[in-house]
Write a protein that holds these residues in place. Structure first.
Motif, PDB file in Angstrom:
ATOM      1  N   TYR A   1      55.696  29.094  10.195  1.00 38.84           N
ATOM      2  CA  TYR A   1      56.686  28.286   9.494  1.00 38.84           C
ATOM      3  C   TYR A   1      56.236  27.991   8.065  1.00 38.84           C
ATOM      4  CZ  TYR A   1      58.930  27.429  13.992  1.00 38.84           C
ATOM      5  OH  TYR A   1      59.579  27.585  15.190  1.00 38.84           O
ATOM      6  N   VAL A   2      57.207  27.870   7.180  1.00 38.13           N
ATOM      7  CA  VAL A   2      56.967  27.329   5.849  1.00 38.13           C
ATOM      8  C   VAL A   2      57.977  26.209   5.625  1.00 38.13           C
ATOM      9  CG1 VAL A   2      56.087  29.505   4.913  1.00 38.13           C
ATOM     10  CG2 VAL A   2      58.523  28.965   4.700  1.00 38.13           C
ATOM     11  N   ALA A   3      57.652  25.331   4.710  1.00 41.89           N
ATOM     12  CA  ALA A   3      58.572  24.239   4.403  1.00 41.89           C
ATOM     13  C   ALA A   3      59.691  24.743   3.506  1.00 41.89           C
ATOM     14  CB  ALA A   3      57.815  23.112   3.711  1.00 41.89           C
ATOM     15  N   PRO A   4      60.954  24.625   3.922  1.00 42.77           N
ATOM     16  CA  PRO A   4      62.051  24.983   3.028  1.00 42.77           C
ATOM     17  C   PRO A   4      61.912  24.208   1.720  1.00 42.77           C
ATOM     18  CG  PRO A   4      62.865  24.577   5.242  1.00 42.77           C
ATOM     19  CD  PRO A   4      61.432  24.134   5.234  1.00 42.77           C
ATOM     20  N   THR A   5      62.000  24.920   0.610  1.00 39.39           N
ATOM     21  CA  THR A   5      61.623  24.342  -0.679  1.00 39.39           C
ATOM     22  C   THR A   5      62.714  24.527  -1.719  1.00 39.39           C
ATOM     23  OG1 THR A   5      59.274  24.722  -0.207  1.00 39.39           O
ATOM     24  CG2 THR A   5      59.891  24.440  -2.521  1.00 39.39           C
ATOM     25  N   VAL A   6      62.954  23.469  -2.496  1.00 39.12           N
ATOM     26  CA  VAL A   6      63.880  23.514  -3.628  1.00 39.12           C
ATOM     27  C   VAL A   6      63.093  23.192  -4.887  1.00 39.12           C
ATOM     28  CG1 VAL A   6      65.938  22.541  -4.699  1.00 39.12           C
ATOM     29  CG2 VAL A   6      65.845  22.825  -2.207  1.00 39.12           C
ATOM     30  N   PHE A   7      63.148  24.083  -5.867  1.00 35.38           N
ATOM     31  CA  PHE A   7      62.472  23.876  -7.141  1.00 35.38           C
ATOM     32  C   PHE A   7      63.459  23.415  -8.205  1.00 35.38           C
ATOM     33  CE2 PHE A   7      59.044  26.743  -5.580  1.00 35.38           C
ATOM     34  CZ  PHE A   7      57.946  25.970  -5.947  1.00 35.38           C
ATOM     35  N   ALA A   8      63.074  22.400  -8.956  1.00 32.58           N
ATOM     36  CA  ALA A   8      63.806  21.971 -10.152  1.00 32.58           C
ATOM     37  C   ALA A   8      63.034  22.430 -11.384  1.00 32.58           C
ATOM     38  CB  ALA A   8      63.948  20.452 -10.167  1.00 32.58           C
TER      39      ALA A   8
END
Length: 478
Positions: free
Chosen positions: A363-370
């Motif tokens: 698993y990886v952490a779902p990630t959102v980049f700004a």
């Protein structure tokens, strides 16, 4: 455990040439859940020989297209009856959430079989055209033996984009499933045999890179149909170019979702969650660049962050799971490497990051980049995981410019309350598929493929059938 000790060659289950086995490992538990023979170059030789014999001397290419369509229709009926089983196997072997497997991984391949079985009943094999000195008959004939080399992310979908039109065309096929996902192909082989497709028309040999390159290079193969990474596609294109062998390549993507200022964000997020995070982000068409105007950037960023945060991460066999594991440990490490790179490049993870959701499973952490700019590597390179970059644009012309500023051109979307205006935007973005307020779900009747480094040629639709046909012009006097 799902264990197989034979390969499907020449219409029969035959012993492999070697003794090596492929262990199929659950991405969720990291435990072995299946085992199949690891195909060798000698196995590929046998599979190509069977396909060559079936094409050169067998009945399949000599049947009418309508007759072949009837048999493919029988295969579709068998497939329909085993959809649930197919969905469960794919979730087990590669970690696709079961809801996605039930909605797409199994039904879409069935839809392709059904579409091509109908198209084959009416498709014109010959037509007559006026010529300078008399009539010309344009005839369509099967290209020959096809090597279908497929990836692990949507294994049945990709097999069927090649197998269904190739069968209707009258070709014979050697399918090489990825070593991560060979189990679903055994279920398909059972159905092919039951459907009455003649021996040798379809052969299936799961194998790694060495045997795969042997298959692609084999002089008995007339066409290679490949889906996978752009790097591998370049290698295959080089081999086919040297041999003047036909090839079609469906490769990577780095697609942009343009959020226009008049977009209803609440209505869009449900659709965009599928478009950007489908199959745990392991989709070549995933909308991983989210383009937001400077005037609504913070609002869009928050909506995307909320949407991703709301996705339950966990056991892919659970119907409530939105995002499951990566297919393999190397993929987990690859995605985490890009998250680390994004931080180093100056982007800020507002959701997710490098903390893993679970100690066990890939698993990886779902990630959102700004704060992502389009020149960053996380905005230019295909990550193939649940990692989204929110990029600011000045005006619509700038949004189109950013969307087109990519080595890829596979997919894209625009989100707006004005559908006609959305169509205007769609016509400006250089990609092979596009969606206005929706994800283009690769309709069986419509061509699928990409511009630029996203590939060569098209699959699906009549265009996909044409890629398995040679065109012959026969002129005559009188």
């Amino acid at each position: 455990m799902l264990q197989h000790d034979r390969l499907f060659i020449g219409g029969d289950w035959v012993a492999p040439a070697g003794t090596a086995m492929i262990d199929v490992v659950s991405p969720h538990t990291e435990e072995i859940i299946g085992r199949v023979p690891d195909g060798t170059p000698a196995d590929m030789d046998a599979a190509v020989a069977a396909a060559r014999q079936a094409f050169d001397n067998g009945p399949w290419p000599r049947m009418s297209m309508a007759e072949r369509a009837e048999t493919v229709g029988k295969l579709a009926g068998l497939y329909a009856a085993r959809q649930a089983e197919m969905a469960e196997i794919i979730t087990l072997e590669m970690g696709s959430p079961i809801t996605f497997s039930q909605l797409a991984q199994a039904p879409q391949p069935l839809g392709m079989l059904q579409y091509y079985s109908e198209l084959g009943k009416t498709f014109a094999v010959e037509d007559e055209r006026p010529g300078m000195f008399g009539p010309v008959t344009v005839r369509r004939e099967p290209v020959g033996v096809v090597a279908a080399v497929v990836p692990w992310n949507v294994p049945q979908f990709v097999i069927m984009t090649k197998l269904a039109p190739a069968l209707i065309a009258g070709c014979t096929v050697v399918v090489k499933p990825a070593p991560e996902t060979p189990l679903d192909s055994y279920l398909l082989a059972e159905m092919i045999k039951e459907a009455g497709i003649p021996d040798g028309v379809v052969n299936i040999v799961a194998a790694g890179r060495e045997a795969g390159e042997h298959l692609v290079s084999h002089p008995g193969v007339d066409k290679v149909a490949f889906t996978g990474s752009t790097a591998a596609g370049r290698r295959i294109a080089g081999i086919c170019g040297e041999q003047l062998k036909r090839c079609s390549l469906e490769l990577g993507g780095k697609s942009a979702a343009i959020i226009l200022d008049d977009c209803d964000l609440g209505a869009a997020m449900g659709f965009l969650s599928i478009a950007s995070l489908m199959n745990n982000g392991q989709a070549c068409v995933a909308q991983t660049r989210i383009l937001a105007s400077s005037s609504r950037y913070d609002e869009v960023l928050q909506a995307i962050a909320d949407m991703v945060s709301a996705q339950p991460v966990g056991d892919p066999s659970e119907p409530t799971t939105g995002i499951g594991p990566m297919v393999a440990k190397r993929q987990q490490e690859r995605v985490e490497g890009y998250i680390k790179l994004g931080i180093e490049e100056g982007a800020k993870p507002v959701v997710g990051g490098l903390d893993r959701p679970y100690d066990r499973g890939w698993y990886v952490a779902p990630t959102v980049f700004a704060g992502v700019t389009n020149d960053m590597r996380i905005a230019r390179e295909e990550i193939f995981g649940p990692v989204l970059s929110v990029i600011e644009y000045d005006d619509e012309a700038d949004a189109v410019r950013i969307a087109n500023d990519s080595d890829y051109g596979l997919s894209g979307t625009v989100w707006t309350s004005d559908t006609d205006h959305g169509m205007d935007i769609a016509r400006q973005v250089r990609t092979g598929t596009y969606g206005v307020n929706m994800m283009n779900t690769m309709e069986p009747s419509s061509p699928f493929g990409g511009y630029k480094a996203s590939g060569i040629g098209r699959e699906l639709g009549p265009e996909g059938l044409s890629s398995y046909l040679e065109y012959k012009s026969i002129a005559r006097l009188g």
